[in-house]
Motif scaffolding. Structure first.
Motif, PDB file in Angstrom:
ATOM      1  N   MET A 106       0.835  -1.201   0.000  1.00  0.00           N
ATOM      2  CA  MET A 106       0.000   0.000   0.000  1.00  0.00           C
ATOM      3  C   MET A 106       0.865   1.243   0.000  1.00  0.00           C
ATOM      4  O   MET A 106       1.972   1.244   0.514  1.00  0.00           O
ATOM      5  CB  MET A 106      -0.902  -0.006   1.244  1.00  0.00           C
ATOM      6  N   GLY A 107       0.323   2.312  -0.594  1.00  0.00           N
ATOM      7  CA  GLY A 107       0.995   3.594  -0.555  1.00  0.00           C
ATOM      8  C   GLY A 107       1.658   3.967  -1.866  1.00  0.00           C
ATOM      9  O   GLY A 107       1.504   3.293  -2.889  1.00  0.00           O
ATOM     10  N   PRO A 108       2.475   5.031  -1.851  1.00  0.00           N
ATOM     11  CA  PRO A 108       3.198   5.474  -3.048  1.00  0.00           C
ATOM     12  C   PRO A 108       4.513   4.698  -3.196  1.00  0.00           C
ATOM     13  O   PRO A 108       5.603   5.266  -3.195  1.00  0.00           O
ATOM     14  CB  PRO A 108       3.436   6.959  -2.766  1.00  0.00           C
ATOM     15  N   VAL A 109       4.400   3.393  -3.307  1.00  0.00           N
ATOM     16  CA  VAL A 109       5.573   2.515  -3.260  1.00  0.00           C
ATOM     17  C   VAL A 109       6.280   2.459  -4.616  1.00  0.00           C
ATOM     18  O   VAL A 109       5.681   2.686  -5.658  1.00  0.00           O
ATOM     19  CB  VAL A 109       5.179   1.107  -2.786  1.00  0.00           C
ATOM     20  N   GLU A 110       7.566   2.102  -4.565  1.00  0.00           N
ATOM     21  CA  GLU A 110       8.407   2.178  -5.761  1.00  0.00           C
ATOM     22  C   GLU A 110       9.057   0.829  -6.069  1.00  0.00           C
ATOM     23  O   GLU A 110       9.299   0.023  -5.166  1.00  0.00           O
ATOM     24  CB  GLU A 110       9.478   3.247  -5.553  1.00  0.00           C
ATOM     25  N   SER A 111       9.353   0.624  -7.349  1.00  0.00           N
ATOM     26  CA  SER A 111       9.958  -0.617  -7.799  1.00  0.00           C
ATOM     27  C   SER A 111      11.053  -0.306  -8.816  1.00  0.00           C
ATOM     28  O   SER A 111      10.861   0.529  -9.714  1.00  0.00           O
ATOM     29  CB  SER A 111       8.899  -1.525  -8.440  1.00  0.00           C
ATOM     30  N   PHE A 112      12.192  -0.970  -8.664  1.00  0.00           N
ATOM     31  CA  PHE A 112      13.333  -0.816  -9.568  1.00  0.00           C
ATOM     32  C   PHE A 112      13.427  -2.023 -10.494  1.00  0.00           C
ATOM     33  O   PHE A 112      13.128  -3.156 -10.086  1.00  0.00           O
ATOM     34  CB  PHE A 112      14.642  -0.728  -8.772  1.00  0.00           C
ATOM     35  N   TRP A 113      13.891  -1.803 -11.717  1.00  0.00           N
ATOM     36  CA  TRP A 113      14.223  -2.923 -12.584  1.00  0.00           C
ATOM     37  C   TRP A 113      15.495  -3.573 -12.028  1.00  0.00           C
ATOM     38  O   TRP A 113      16.407  -2.879 -11.596  1.00  0.00           O
ATOM     39  CB  TRP A 113      14.437  -2.467 -14.015  1.00  0.00           C
ATOM     40  N   PRO A 114      15.566  -4.904 -11.976  1.00  0.00           N
ATOM     41  CA  PRO A 114      16.674  -5.564 -11.265  1.00  0.00           C
ATOM     42  C   PRO A 114      18.022  -5.366 -11.950  1.00  0.00           C
ATOM     43  O   PRO A 114      18.105  -5.075 -13.148  1.00  0.00           O
ATOM     44  CB  PRO A 114      16.258  -7.029 -11.257  1.00  0.00           C
ATOM     45  N   LEU A 115      19.077  -5.572 -11.173  1.00  0.00           N
ATOM     46  CA  LEU A 115      20.455  -5.452 -11.647  1.00  0.00           C
ATOM     47  C   LEU A 115      21.072  -6.838 -11.756  1.00  0.00           C
ATOM     48  O   LEU A 115      21.056  -7.611 -10.795  1.00  0.00           O
ATOM     49  CB  LEU A 115      21.277  -4.606 -10.674  1.00  0.00           C
ATOM     50  N   GLY A 116      21.610  -7.162 -12.926  1.00  0.00           N
ATOM     51  CA  GLY A 116      22.369  -8.388 -13.097  1.00  0.00           C
ATOM     52  C   GLY A 116      21.552  -9.646 -13.330  1.00  0.00           C
ATOM     53  O   GLY A 116      22.113 -10.745 -13.346  1.00  0.00           O
ATOM     54  N   TYR A 117      20.248  -9.508 -13.551  1.00  0.00           N
ATOM     55  CA  TYR A 117      19.425 -10.707 -13.739  1.00  0.00           C
ATOM     56  C   TYR A 117      19.813 -11.446 -15.023  1.00  0.00           C
ATOM     57  O   TYR A 117      19.975 -12.679 -15.024  1.00  0.00           O
ATOM     58  CB  TYR A 117      17.939 -10.344 -13.782  1.00  0.00           C
ATOM     59  N   ASP A 118      19.953 -10.729 -16.123  1.00  0.00           N
ATOM     60  CA  ASP A 118      20.240 -11.380 -17.406  1.00  0.00           C
ATOM     61  C   ASP A 118      21.605 -12.052 -17.409  1.00  0.00           C
ATOM     62  O   ASP A 118      21.830 -13.016 -18.144  1.00  0.00           O
ATOM     63  CB  ASP A 118      20.160 -10.363 -18.548  1.00  0.00           C
ATOM     64  N   GLN A 119      22.536 -11.554 -16.604  1.00  0.00           N
ATOM     65  CA  GLN A 119      23.877 -12.137 -16.563  1.00  0.00           C
ATOM     66  C   GLN A 119      23.956 -13.337 -15.615  1.00  0.00           C
ATOM     67  O   GLN A 119      24.905 -14.130 -15.694  1.00  0.00           O
ATOM     68  CB  GLN A 119      24.889 -11.079 -16.115  1.00  0.00           C
ATOM     69  N   ALA A 120      22.990 -13.480 -14.730  1.00  0.00           N
ATOM     70  CA  ALA A 120      23.026 -14.568 -13.746  1.00  0.00           C
ATOM     71  C   ALA A 120      22.619 -15.894 -14.373  1.00  0.00           C
ATOM     72  O   ALA A 120      21.707 -15.952 -15.194  1.00  0.00           O
ATOM     73  CB  ALA A 120      22.106 -14.243 -12.572  1.00  0.00           C
ATOM     74  N   GLN A 121      23.279 -16.954 -13.975  1.00  0.00           N
ATOM     75  CA  GLN A 121      22.901 -18.295 -14.367  1.00  0.00           C
ATOM     76  C   GLN A 121      21.858 -18.831 -13.382  1.00  0.00           C
ATOM     77  O   GLN A 121      21.719 -18.314 -12.274  1.00  0.00           O
ATOM     78  CB  GLN A 121      24.133 -19.212 -14.368  1.00  0.00           C
ATOM     79  N   PRO A 122      21.085 -19.853 -13.767  1.00  0.00           N
ATOM     80  CA  PRO A 122      20.163 -20.451 -12.799  1.00  0.00           C
ATOM     81  C   PRO A 122      20.895 -20.851 -11.516  1.00  0.00           C
ATOM     82  O   PRO A 122      21.954 -21.482 -11.568  1.00  0.00           O
ATOM     83  CB  PRO A 122      19.616 -21.672 -13.548  1.00  0.00           C
ATOM     84  N   GLY A 123      20.370 -20.426 -10.384  1.00  0.00           N
ATOM     85  CA  GLY A 123      21.030 -20.630  -9.100  1.00  0.00           C
ATOM     86  C   GLY A 123      21.949 -19.488  -8.719  1.00  0.00           C
ATOM     87  O   GLY A 123      22.414 -19.420  -7.578  1.00  0.00           O
ATOM     88  N   GLY A 124      22.225 -18.579  -9.670  1.00  0.00           N
ATOM     89  CA  GLY A 124      23.065 -17.428  -9.392  1.00  0.00           C
ATOM     90  C   GLY A 124      22.266 -16.291  -8.786  1.00  0.00           C
ATOM     91  O   GLY A 124      21.060 -16.390  -8.559  1.00  0.00           O
ATOM     92  N   ILE A 125      22.936 -15.175  -8.533  1.00  0.00           N
ATOM     93  CA  ILE A 125      22.309 -14.075  -7.817  1.00  0.00           C
ATOM     94  C   ILE A 125      22.135 -12.854  -8.702  1.00  0.00           C
ATOM     95  O   ILE A 125      22.846 -12.657  -9.698  1.00  0.00           O
ATOM     96  CB  ILE A 125      23.113 -13.688  -6.561  1.00  0.00           C
ATOM     97  N   PHE A 126      21.156 -12.031  -8.322  1.00  0.00           N
ATOM     98  CA  PHE A 126      20.980 -10.702  -8.904  1.00  0.00           C
ATOM     99  C   PHE A 126      20.500  -9.780  -7.791  1.00  0.00           C
ATOM    100  O   PHE A 126      20.222 -10.226  -6.671  1.00  0.00           O
ATOM    101  CB  PHE A 126      20.018 -10.718 -10.097  1.00  0.00           C
TER     102      PHE A 126
END
Length: 343
Positions: A106-126
């Motif tokens: 609830m509220g004027p909440v904000e969301s960022f596009w993630p960093l490093g998702y496309d470079q991460a392998q399955p099981g990796g981190i972003f």
């Protein structure tokens, strides 16, 4: 002058066992709601602010007991209550609650596009700014409506001063690291809320992302119906409209509601017509049935603008673009002026 008071220090190490590698609850990979009653509003860490004109309540970030523990939205600034002259502007708009549902917020909440998702392998981190270090579970494209296991939530510090609250999130990884500060101030002597952001890049990689404010307005507990109007400072054209012409329509520089929404109906459009100057980030949302209204401005230009509404909430969704070299910082400020109309 009264000194600021630290009301919450969430050290990630204390909550890492609870948050690290936590699988999504049953059904959440497909974003299936979990029917959990939202009955005890004192169950989550929270803080109240007032300046004599506005009263606001905030749910505080906490990886173990916080109200919102999903991975789409920044955990700071969750606002279930904002009141002005007997009018209310936020509240629960969704039918079911669970802390890991992506939009149970609830509220004027904000969301960022993630960093490093496309470079991460399955099981990796972003990295999701305002959330922490997440795990990429498979080869599927990033989906903002999906829950991602939280590997490490970072460190949150919340400090309260008279009429203001500050959220600070520190996160460090081998690639992306940052200090993110959101300060929310109720301006003395007027019905105004100012949200100031500072994002400092303390890592080795350039941070480049978009952030948008979802603005989940729930005005005076009214459902969305004729009388609700969104006004912009430019003539509007739309792209990819869904439900436009049936539930809502463009009238010059405004979007008006044509009829009440049924329970599962919604409307969406990408909006065009703005320029590359900050003066076009200037919206007015007015509820003519009750007289509640708000103006929203930013000191940064729009990178993208969307509009979405459902049965209980109408949301201008403005995006800004962020690019920060290592060692540099980026700031942006949102200003909310609350006012009233004759119903």
């Amino acid at each position: 002058m009264k000194k600021p008071t630290v009301i919450l220090v969430l050290t990630a190490a204390l909550h890492l066992a609870a948050a690290a590698n936590t699988p999504a609850p049953a059904g959440h990979a497909a974003n299936t709601p979990v029917a959990t009653a939202q009955s005890d509003t004192t169950a989550w860490p929270q803080a109240d602010l007032s300046n004599g004109f506005l009263h606001a309540r905030f749910y505080l970030p906490d990886a173990r007991t916080g109200y919102y523990r999903s991975t789409r939205f920044d955990w700071s600034g969750v606002m279930p209550v904002l009141e002005y002259q007997g009018h209310t502007y936020f509240g629960q708009w969704f039918p079911q609650y669970d802390p890991t549902i992506n939009d149970a917020i609830m509220g004027p909440v904000e969301s960022f596009w993630p960093l490093g998702y496309d470079q991460a392998q399955p099981g990796g981190i972003f990295v999701q700014i305002g959330v922490g270090i997440l795990t990429r579970p498979d080869t599927a494209r990033y989906n903002q409506f999906r829950y991602y296991p939280i590997r490490y939530p970072g460190n949150w510090y919340v400090t309260r001063a008279p009429g203001a609250i500050e959220f600070r999130h520190d996160l460090a990884t081998p690639g992306y690291s940052y200090i993110y500060i959101k300060n929310i101030t109720l301006t003395p002597g007027k019905p105004q809320m100012v949200i100031t952001h500072t994002l400092k890049n303390t890592g080795q990689n350039t941070i480049e992302t978009d952030v948008f404010d979802h603005n989940f307005f729930v005005i005076d507990t009214q459902t969305v119906a004729p009388g609700r109007v969104l006004k912009l400072p430019f003539p509007i054209t739309t792209e990819q409209p869904r439900g436009m012409g049936e539930l809502a329509d463009v009238r010059g520089d405004s979007i008006v509601i044509l009829q009440p929404f049924a329970a599962k109906q919604s409307v969406y459009a990408i909006i065009h017509g703005y320029n590359d100057k900050a003066d076009d980030y200037d919206f007015r949302l007015e509820e003519h049935r009750t007289g509640a209204a708000v103006r929203i401005r930013c000191d940064r230009p729009l990178a993208r603008l969307a509009f979405w509404a459902s049965v209980k909430t109408l949301c201008p969704e403005p995006f800004i673009h962020i690019k920060i070299a290592p060692g540099e910082l980026f700031t942006w400020t949102l200003t909310y002026d609350f006012y009233t109309l004759t119903p």
